[in-house]
Write an enzyme that holds these catalytic residues in place. Sequence first.
Site, PDB file in Angstrom:
ATOM      1  N   ASP A  15      37.904  38.271 -38.698  1.00 35.24           N
ATOM      2  CA  ASP A  15      37.919  39.394 -37.653  1.00 35.24           C
ATOM      3  C   ASP A  15      36.409  39.231 -36.837  1.00 35.24           C
ATOM      4  O   ASP A  15      36.190  39.333 -35.641  1.00 35.24           O
ATOM      5  CB  ASP A  15      37.907  40.753 -37.896  1.00 35.24           C
ATOM      6  CG  ASP A  15      39.399  40.636 -38.768  1.00 35.24           C
ATOM      7  OD1 ASP A  15      40.369  40.874 -38.021  1.00 35.24           O
ATOM      8  OD2 ASP A  15      39.568  40.769 -40.104  1.00 35.24           O
ATOM      9  N   GLU A 281      42.042  32.051 -39.160  1.00 33.96           N
ATOM     10  CA  GLU A 281      42.367  31.971 -37.599  1.00 33.96           C
ATOM     11  C   GLU A 281      41.185  30.718 -36.950  1.00 33.96           C
ATOM     12  O   GLU A 281      41.315  29.909 -36.484  1.00 33.96           O
ATOM     13  CB  GLU A 281      42.161  33.151 -37.001  1.00 33.96           C
ATOM     14  CG  GLU A 281      42.679  32.995 -35.717  1.00 33.96           C
ATOM     15  CD  GLU A 281      43.088  34.605 -35.053  1.00 33.96           C
ATOM     16  OE1 GLU A 281      42.782  34.739 -33.892  1.00 33.96           O
ATOM     17  OE2 GLU A 281      44.023  35.323 -35.840  1.00 33.96           O
TER      18      GLU A 281
HETATM   19  O1  TRH Z   1      37.896  34.277 -43.334  1.00 36.47           O
HETATM   20  P1  TRH Z   1      39.323  34.169 -42.895  1.00 36.47           P
HETATM   21  O2  TRH Z   1      40.270  33.686 -44.026  1.00 36.47           O
HETATM   22  O3  TRH Z   1      39.678  35.329 -41.966  1.00 36.47           O
HETATM   23  C1  TRH Z   1      41.048  35.887 -41.910  1.00 36.47           C
HETATM   24  C2  TRH Z   1      41.739  35.442 -40.712  1.00 36.47           C
HETATM   25  O4  TRH Z   1      41.161  35.250 -39.518  1.00 36.47           O
HETATM   26  C3  TRH Z   1      43.121  36.014 -40.711  1.00 36.47           C
HETATM   27  O5  TRH Z   1      43.795  35.590 -39.331  1.00 36.47           O
HETATM   28  C4  TRH Z   1      42.788  37.449 -40.388  1.00 36.47           C
HETATM   29  O6  TRH Z   1      44.022  38.254 -40.481  1.00 36.47           O
HETATM   30  C5  TRH Z   1      42.089  37.988 -41.777  1.00 36.47           C
HETATM   31  O7  TRH Z   1      40.849  37.245 -41.651  1.00 36.47           O
HETATM   32  C6  TRH Z   1      41.554  39.361 -41.561  1.00 36.47           C
HETATM   33  O8  TRH Z   1      39.258  32.940 -41.928  1.00 36.47           O
HETATM   34  P2  TRH Z   1      38.721  32.352 -40.511  1.00 36.47           P
HETATM   35  O9  TRH Z   1      39.701  33.271 -39.509  1.00 36.47           O
HETATM   36  O10 TRH Z   1      38.658  30.993 -40.366  1.00 36.47           O
HETATM   37  O11 TRH Z   1      37.382  33.006 -40.323  1.00 36.47           O
HETATM   38  C7  TRH Z   1      36.242  32.344 -41.120  1.00 36.47           C
HETATM   39  C8  TRH Z   1      34.883  32.463 -40.450  1.00 36.47           C
HETATM   40  O12 TRH Z   1      33.600  32.310 -41.238  1.00 36.47           O
HETATM   41  C9  TRH Z   1      34.863  31.497 -39.350  1.00 36.47           C
HETATM   42  O13 TRH Z   1      34.259  32.366 -38.163  1.00 36.47           O
HETATM   43  C10 TRH Z   1      33.856  30.710 -39.982  1.00 36.47           C
HETATM   44  C11 TRH Z   1      32.802  31.565 -40.746  1.00 36.47           C
HETATM   45  N1  TRH Z   1      32.187  30.809 -41.619  1.00 36.47           N
HETATM   46  C12 TRH Z   1      30.867  30.617 -41.715  1.00 36.47           C
HETATM   47  O14 TRH Z   1      30.258  30.935 -40.602  1.00 36.47           O
HETATM   48  N2  TRH Z   1      30.218  29.967 -42.563  1.00 36.47           N
HETATM   49  C13 TRH Z   1      30.738  29.498 -43.716  1.00 36.47           C
HETATM   50  O15 TRH Z   1      29.965  29.006 -44.720  1.00 36.47           O
HETATM   51  C14 TRH Z   1      32.178  29.559 -43.869  1.00 36.47           C
HETATM   52  C15 TRH Z   1      32.864  29.202 -45.225  1.00 36.47           C
HETATM   53  C16 TRH Z   1      32.874  30.377 -42.935  1.00 36.47           C
END
Ligand code: TRH
Length: 378
Positions: A15, A281
């Site tokens: 989010d 996402e």
């Molecule tokens: O963390 P998520 O599993 O988020 C989820 C999904 O968005 C899902 O659809 C939603 O319903 C739920 O949250 C509440 O996966 P996502 O969407 O890929 O988000 C991860 C974020 O973290 C992304 O912006 C990349 C960031 N990130 C970093 O910036 N640095 C890191 O080291 C890592 C591991 C991730």
Amino acid sequence: MHWDIFCRVIDNHGDLGVCWRLCADLTQRGHSVRLWVDDASALAWMAPQGCASIKVHVWPTDAALQTLAQDAAFKVGDVVVEAFGCALPEAFQALMVQGTPPVWINLEYLSAERYVARSHGLASPVMSGPARGLMKWFFFPGFTPDTGGLLREPNLLDTSPAQDNTPSPFISRRSKFDRAAWLAALPLDQPIAANERLISLFCYEPAALPDLLMQLSQADERTRLLVTQGRPSAAVTAATQALNLPPSGTGQLQISQLPYFSQTDFDHLLWACDLNFVRGEDSLVRALWAGQPLVWHIYPQDDLAHHDKLHAFEAALDMPLLLRKFHAIWNGLETGPLPPVSRAMLEDWRDWSSRTQHRLQSQTDLTTALLGFVAQKR
Ligand code: TRH
């Protein structure tokens, strides 16, 4: 324009991750943004550099909003974004009807299902509460031109690895990327060897994870598994313990735990690897832009709605059959051994990723589409 973007962190990082990327993209295009978020703690690693044009505010209490209402200098933005149905505070809705009403956007989750194109851009009249009489507009991200598109900042693909070789420091700006220099600067116990293929891992707790580790340890090629922080790191630790393997891997598999990265360096990780396991996402979209082979761990829902969502994604992007099989097992829709991650299979997946990237790149990006939509509704 001035934007008020509201975000509630349900769980995980998506989010806030999506909202921050939208805020950053808007400011890059000259807009100013207030981001109201109930838990901004992940920004410490996701966006440690901050951004001067994004003002981060804690989710406002009624008392804080009543104080703001007395402040003659405070104005609600031209656009108010309610991310993922987070429900605006009523006291803020009351502020929205005091002057010219903003364009009120309900930004939805990403899906390739058919309802997305049908629902994108629909109006939802507000029938009760302080903002009664205003209109909310549904804005759905998506994979086809009849949806809101995908977040893709204007210069993103000009600086992807294939096109750029300029050296950059470990925490770099997104302007230049040098794969070798970036990898050499990673804080790893063992430096990466030239003959290792690189796989990044960002997932929840897939039942097939032990199978993947065993398969990689017995493969023909040496593999470095780069494990991201948080749930992936804990899942790999649990899997190696259950398999009685050393935490750093065995045989052809070397496991390295990564620190939390900024979003910029998270992108770099996806650009640098030969295969990316992503989840949720935002990381899925970034892996699509990286153009490398990817496997998606979809956010699991109790009612199994994610099964349809996964199938719709596979169909919309015309995914190869073996990659669908891999997804079915990785996401727990089927049991059985994972197809082996062979060189030939990765080549096949790379062709698909590259074609998919090109196809999606020809679509209008989400921020451009959103700006056009807002211009129509003002
Ligand atoms: O963390 P998520 O599993 O988020 C989820 C999904 O968005 C899902 O659809 C939603 O319903 C739920 O949250 C509440 O996966 P996502 O969407 O890929 O988000 C991860 C974020 O973290 C992304 O912006 C990349 C960031 N990130 C970093 O910036 N640095 C890191 O080291 C890592 C591991 C991730």
